[in-house]
Design an enzyme around this catalytic site. Structure first.
Site, PDB file in Angstrom:
ATOM      1  N   PHE A   1       0.841  -1.200   0.000  1.00 20.23           N
ATOM      2  CA  PHE A   1       0.000   0.000   0.000  1.00 20.23           C
ATOM      3  C   PHE A   1       0.877   1.251   0.000  1.00 20.23           C
ATOM      4  O   PHE A   1       1.810   1.360   0.789  1.00 20.23           O
ATOM      5  CB  PHE A   1      -0.903  -0.024   1.231  1.00 20.23           C
ATOM      6  CG  PHE A   1      -1.734   1.215   1.431  1.00 20.23           C
ATOM      7  CD1 PHE A   1      -2.598   1.647   0.445  1.00 20.23           C
ATOM      8  CD2 PHE A   1      -1.645   1.936   2.616  1.00 20.23           C
ATOM      9  CE1 PHE A   1      -3.370   2.789   0.627  1.00 20.23           C
ATOM     10  CE2 PHE A   1      -2.412   3.065   2.812  1.00 20.23           C
ATOM     11  CZ  PHE A   1      -3.268   3.494   1.819  1.00 20.23           C
TER      12      PHE A   1
ATOM     13  N   SER B   1       3.545  -7.002   2.084  1.00 23.83           N
ATOM     14  CA  SER B   1       2.595  -6.172   2.818  1.00 23.83           C
ATOM     15  C   SER B   1       1.184  -6.328   2.230  1.00 23.83           C
ATOM     16  O   SER B   1       0.655  -7.435   2.187  1.00 23.83           O
ATOM     17  CB  SER B   1       3.072  -4.715   2.813  1.00 23.83           C
ATOM     18  OG  SER B   1       2.398  -3.962   3.783  1.00 23.83           O
ATOM     19  N   MET B   2       0.555  -5.250   1.744  1.00 22.97           N
ATOM     20  CA  MET B   2      -0.758  -5.375   1.126  1.00 22.97           C
ATOM     21  C   MET B   2      -0.702  -6.310  -0.075  1.00 22.97           C
ATOM     22  O   MET B   2      -1.673  -7.029  -0.375  1.00 22.97           O
ATOM     23  CB  MET B   2      -1.284  -4.008   0.702  1.00 22.97           C
ATOM     24  CG  MET B   2      -2.676  -4.032   0.102  1.00 22.97           C
ATOM     25  SD  MET B   2      -3.275  -2.407  -0.419  1.00 22.97           S
ATOM     26  CE  MET B   2      -2.486  -2.262  -2.026  1.00 22.97           C
TER      27      MET B   2
ATOM     28  N   ASP C   1       9.234  -5.017  12.932  1.00 23.33           N
ATOM     29  CA  ASP C   1       8.286  -4.331  12.053  1.00 23.33           C
ATOM     30  C   ASP C   1       7.298  -3.516  12.889  1.00 23.33           C
ATOM     31  O   ASP C   1       6.566  -4.067  13.708  1.00 23.33           O
ATOM     32  CB  ASP C   1       7.543  -5.379  11.216  1.00 23.33           C
ATOM     33  CG  ASP C   1       6.722  -4.771  10.088  1.00 23.33           C
ATOM     34  OD1 ASP C   1       6.316  -3.610  10.200  1.00 23.33           O
ATOM     35  OD2 ASP C   1       6.492  -5.483   9.092  1.00 23.33           O
TER      36      ASP C   1
ATOM     37  N   HIS D   1       9.659  -2.982   8.604  1.00 25.58           N
ATOM     38  CA  HIS D   1       8.635  -3.307   7.609  1.00 25.58           C
ATOM     39  C   HIS D   1       9.202  -3.449   6.199  1.00 25.58           C
ATOM     40  O   HIS D   1       8.824  -4.363   5.467  1.00 25.58           O
ATOM     41  CB  HIS D   1       7.524  -2.258   7.625  1.00 25.58           C
ATOM     42  CG  HIS D   1       6.354  -2.647   6.785  1.00 25.58           C
ATOM     43  ND1 HIS D   1       5.630  -3.810   6.994  1.00 25.58           N
ATOM     44  CD2 HIS D   1       5.779  -2.056   5.704  1.00 25.58           C
ATOM     45  CE1 HIS D   1       4.663  -3.913   6.108  1.00 25.58           C
ATOM     46  NE2 HIS D   1       4.742  -2.860   5.304  1.00 25.58           N
TER      47      HIS D   1
END
Length: 230
Positions: free
Chosen positions: A10, A78-79, A177, A207
């Protein structure tokens, strides 16, 4: 032909997974697809963009790759991990890799540590030289609140998909993260019913796991998993 779909996160871009995609390009003859979602990239234009358009872009790239490939791998950060899991559930794939996948998000205790670290760097005058900080700052300033709501809708909508993933799956999570907590990886590992699945924690990684201090270990884990005979 082996095809590998690599999905960013994202407010991100292909840069987020570039160390991994560069390594795969340099060491294989595979066909790589690294799409950029609408409104994303180096210049964010997220206003008025819905989460469905992000999913549609990734799905279109997957279907195009599948036409050209006998074997298809999906790697999502991630996303992108959430979208990758959805595609693996809907269409199937030969292997699935989830990097810092955001089934849960925001890790308050780690975020406090990160903020303290940034304060110290700021007092020392070093923040202007911190590339990752500058990227996160840019994202924060250019991301409308509505886009964040769309991200949350996406996670809520796609989360049930992980209950029907049967492809061999590798889950990698940074233990430092501040955006995606360890429980996200634990949830994914417990939820995915695949017979072959592995979880790997990187102790020092935040992250942006593909760019962090343990990126060489990450790349080794990913490449070894992809090269293993099913």
């Amino acid at each position: 032909m082996i095809g590998c779909l690599c999905l960013h996160g994202f407010t991100g871009s292909p840069y987020e997974v570039q160390p991994v995609t560069d390594y795969i390009r340099d060491h294989t003859d595979w066909l790589l697809s690294v799409p950029t979602y609408p409104g994303h990239g180096e210049k964010l234009k997220l206003r008025g963009i819905t989460h469905k358009l992000w999913i549609d872009e990734a799905e279109s790239a997957f279907l195009e790759l599948r036409k050209k490939s006998d074997t298809v791998y999906i790697l999502g950060f991630s996303m992108g991990g959430m979208i990758g899991g959805y595609l693996a559930s809907k269409y199937g794939c030969d292997k699935l890799i989830l990097l810092s996948a955001s089934a849960y998000y925001m890790n308050p205790s780690q975020m406090v540590k990160d903020i303290k670290e940034m304060v110290v760097k700021g007092m020392q005058g070093n923040l202007k030289d911190d590339e990752l900080y500058q990227r996160y700052r840019k994202k924060f300033l250019e991301t409308p609140l509505r886009a964040t709501f769309e991200f949350r809708k996406l996670v809520k909508t796609l989360k049930p998909s992980f209950q029907t993933i049967h492809a061999p799956t590798l889950i990698v999570q940074g233990e430092s993260d501040g955006l995606v907590p360890r429980k996200s990886a634990e949830y994914l590992y417990k939820t995915i019913p695949a017979q072959k699945k592995k979880i790997c924690y990187l102790k020092e990684s935040k992250h942006m796991i593909c760019h962090d201090v343990e990126k060489d270990q990450l790349i080794e884990e990913v490449f070894q998993f992809l090269m293993e005979q099913s």
